[in-house]
Each structure stands twice: as structure tokens, then as C-alpha cells.
Scaffold this motif. Structure first.
Motif, PDB file in Angstrom:
ATOM      1  N   GLU A   1       0.824  -1.212   0.000  1.00  0.00           N
ATOM      2  CA  GLU A   1       0.000   0.000   0.000  1.00  0.00           C
ATOM      3  C   GLU A   1       0.860   1.265   0.000  1.00  0.00           C
ATOM      4  O   GLU A   1       2.047   1.230   0.286  1.00  0.00           O
ATOM      5  CB  GLU A   1      -0.938  -0.003   1.208  1.00  0.00           C
ATOM      6  CG  GLU A   1      -1.901  -1.170   1.230  1.00  0.00           C
ATOM      7  CD  GLU A   1      -2.729  -1.301  -0.032  1.00  0.00           C
ATOM      8  OE1 GLU A   1      -3.136  -0.279  -0.611  1.00  0.00           O
ATOM      9  OE2 GLU A   1      -2.984  -2.445  -0.444  1.00  0.00           O
ATOM     10  N   ASP A   2       0.212   2.372  -0.307  1.00  0.00           N
ATOM     11  CA  ASP A   2       0.853   3.686  -0.341  1.00  0.00           C
ATOM     12  C   ASP A   2      -0.089   4.670   0.346  1.00  0.00           C
ATOM     13  O   ASP A   2      -1.284   4.714   0.028  1.00  0.00           O
ATOM     14  CB  ASP A   2       1.083   4.096  -1.792  1.00  0.00           C
ATOM     15  CG  ASP A   2       1.884   5.373  -1.943  1.00  0.00           C
ATOM     16  OD1 ASP A   2       1.939   6.166  -0.982  1.00  0.00           O
ATOM     17  OD2 ASP A   2       2.440   5.586  -3.027  1.00  0.00           O
ATOM     18  N   ASP A   3       0.430   5.454   1.270  1.00  0.00           N
ATOM     19  CA  ASP A   3      -0.428   6.366   2.040  1.00  0.00           C
ATOM     20  C   ASP A   3      -0.613   7.741   1.403  1.00  0.00           C
ATOM     21  O   ASP A   3      -1.180   8.641   2.015  1.00  0.00           O
ATOM     22  CB  ASP A   3       0.081   6.502   3.475  1.00  0.00           C
ATOM     23  CG  ASP A   3       1.468   7.119   3.575  1.00  0.00           C
ATOM     24  OD1 ASP A   3       2.073   7.436   2.527  1.00  0.00           O
ATOM     25  OD2 ASP A   3       1.962   7.261   4.707  1.00  0.00           O
ATOM     26  N   ASN A   4      -0.191   7.943   0.168  1.00  0.00           N
ATOM     27  CA  ASN A   4      -0.294   9.259  -0.470  1.00  0.00           C
ATOM     28  C   ASN A   4      -1.733   9.750  -0.609  1.00  0.00           C
ATOM     29  O   ASN A   4      -1.970  10.961  -0.569  1.00  0.00           O
ATOM     30  CB  ASN A   4       0.366   9.243  -1.857  1.00  0.00           C
ATOM     31  CG  ASN A   4       1.868   9.244  -1.757  1.00  0.00           C
ATOM     32  OD1 ASN A   4       2.428   9.728  -0.779  1.00  0.00           O
ATOM     33  ND2 ASN A   4       2.524   8.677  -2.752  1.00  0.00           N
ATOM     34  N   GLN A   5      -2.690   8.843  -0.763  1.00  0.00           N
ATOM     35  CA  GLN A   5      -4.091   9.231  -0.940  1.00  0.00           C
ATOM     36  C   GLN A   5      -4.902   9.148   0.357  1.00  0.00           C
ATOM     37  O   GLN A   5      -6.110   9.321   0.342  1.00  0.00           O
ATOM     38  CB  GLN A   5      -4.747   8.348  -2.011  1.00  0.00           C
ATOM     39  CG  GLN A   5      -4.142   8.510  -3.385  1.00  0.00           C
ATOM     40  CD  GLN A   5      -4.369   9.908  -3.941  1.00  0.00           C
ATOM     41  OE1 GLN A   5      -5.482  10.440  -3.889  1.00  0.00           O
ATOM     42  NE2 GLN A   5      -3.323  10.519  -4.431  1.00  0.00           N
ATOM     43  N   TRP A   6      -4.239   8.870   1.450  1.00  0.00           N
ATOM     44  CA  TRP A   6      -4.931   8.750   2.734  1.00  0.00           C
ATOM     45  C   TRP A   6      -5.076  10.118   3.374  1.00  0.00           C
ATOM     46  O   TRP A   6      -4.280  11.033   3.107  1.00  0.00           O
ATOM     47  CB  TRP A   6      -4.177   7.808   3.659  1.00  0.00           C
ATOM     48  CG  TRP A   6      -4.091   6.395   3.144  1.00  0.00           C
ATOM     49  CD1 TRP A   6      -4.678   5.885   2.021  1.00  0.00           C
ATOM     50  CD2 TRP A   6      -3.367   5.328   3.731  1.00  0.00           C
ATOM     51  NE1 TRP A   6      -4.363   4.557   1.881  1.00  0.00           N
ATOM     52  CE2 TRP A   6      -3.559   4.189   2.909  1.00  0.00           C
ATOM     53  CE3 TRP A   6      -2.571   5.197   4.866  1.00  0.00           C
ATOM     54  CZ2 TRP A   6      -2.982   2.956   3.203  1.00  0.00           C
ATOM     55  CZ3 TRP A   6      -2.006   3.976   5.155  1.00  0.00           C
ATOM     56  CH2 TRP A   6      -2.221   2.865   4.324  1.00  0.00           C
ATOM     57  N   PRO A   7      -6.061  10.303   4.239  1.00  0.00           N
ATOM     58  CA  PRO A   7      -6.269  11.613   4.880  1.00  0.00           C
ATOM     59  C   PRO A   7      -5.041  12.053   5.683  1.00  0.00           C
ATOM     60  O   PRO A   7      -4.441  11.256   6.409  1.00  0.00           O
ATOM     61  CB  PRO A   7      -7.458  11.375   5.818  1.00  0.00           C
ATOM     62  CG  PRO A   7      -8.080  10.095   5.374  1.00  0.00           C
ATOM     63  CD  PRO A   7      -7.032   9.306   4.683  1.00  0.00           C
ATOM     64  N   GLU A   8      -4.680  13.303   5.518  1.00  0.00           N
ATOM     65  CA  GLU A   8      -3.532  13.872   6.244  1.00  0.00           C
ATOM     66  C   GLU A   8      -3.875  14.036   7.724  1.00  0.00           C
ATOM     67  O   GLU A   8      -5.031  14.296   8.067  1.00  0.00           O
ATOM     68  CB  GLU A   8      -3.165  15.243   5.659  1.00  0.00           C
ATOM     69  CG  GLU A   8      -2.598  15.180   4.256  1.00  0.00           C
ATOM     70  CD  GLU A   8      -1.211  14.582   4.214  1.00  0.00           C
ATOM     71  OE1 GLU A   8      -0.420  14.801   5.149  1.00  0.00           O
ATOM     72  OE2 GLU A   8      -0.919  13.869   3.226  1.00  0.00           O
TER      73      GLU A   8
END
Length: 136
Positions: free
Chosen positions: A61-68
Motif C-alpha cells: 500500500e501507499d499512504d499518499n491518498q490517505w487523509p492527512e
């Protein structure tokens, strides 16, 4: 710091099998009470931990699109298994609704469930180790 101050819960499994747990919260209305526990885990427990993480496939997974992270708080997860090292940061997830409303609900769902599984795993180990009355 979240809206309730600097409350956090963290745990770390060391390569030698030691589980370190820390919880800093307003536990039972006491301000900034730090709870620390340390447990020696067997190789079987460490292998089960690795299995849980590996089978979750969170390392894909990659957290770039997850809520800041925001004023409510943040969640972090760092995983080091063998040569793999990955870390994630996102806003504190209150419920599955937060996951479903995100830009990457599939990836965030994997993260959310893994964090829940790991917390249950750690709480079970801590409570079993520090049980006052032995289990018959």
C-alpha cells in the motif's frame, strides 16, 4: 497533539522478541499518566506477528491518498520485516465511515484492519503476561 492533548499508544517488537508497550493518556481522569509494559515473546509469537503483517499485504500500500493528520490526531505504523521497511501516516481513523470516505478506501481498509488486529494482539499479550490470577 490531538484535540485531547498529547495522547498516544505505541508498541514495538524488537528483533530479540521483546515487546515494548507505552500508553500516555488521561487514563481515569489522571493527566499524562504514562503506562509502560515490557514482555519477552517467544519465537512462535514473533512468527505469528510476521504472518499477520505479511498476510495483510499492507507493504503493497501507499499512504499518499490517505487523509492527512489533523487536529483530531494521527496514526502511524512502521514495519520492518527482513529487508522490507515501510511507514505510514494518516489522520486518526474513528470508524469505517472515515475509511469509506477516503480517496483510497481499499488501501486504507487494509491499514485500518491491520492496526486493529495488531492492537488486539498486543493487548492480549500484555494482559496474559500481567494477569493477576493464573488461568486454570
Amino acid at each position: 497533539k490531538g484535540k485531547f492533548g498529547h495522547e498516544f499508544m505505541e508498541f514495538e517488537f524488537l528483533p530479540n522478541g521483546v515487546l515494548k508497550y507505552a500508553n500516555n493518556s488521561s487514563y481515569k481522569s489522571k493527566e499524562n499518566e504514562m503506562i509502560r509494559k515490557q514482555v519477552q515473546c517467544s519465537p512462535a509469537v514473533i512468527e505469528e506477528l510476521k504472518r499477520i503483517i505479511t498476510e495483510s499485504e499492507v507493504t503493497r500500500e501507499d499512504d499518499n491518498q490517505w487523509p492527512e493528520p489533523d487536529r483530531v490526531g494521527e496514526q502511524n505504523l512502521e514495519v520492518k520485516i527482513g529487508n522490507e521497511h515501510i511507514s505510514f501516516t494518516c489522520a486518526k481513523i474513528a470508524s469505517m465511515l472515515d475509511v469509506q470516505d477516503s480517496k483510497d478506501p481499499d488501501g486504507l481498509r487494509i491499514f485500518y484492519y491491520l492496526v486493529q488486529d495488531l492492537k488486539c494482539f498486543v493487548f492480549s499479550l500484555i494482559s496474559l503476561h500481567f494477569k493477576i490470577k493464573p488461568i486454570p
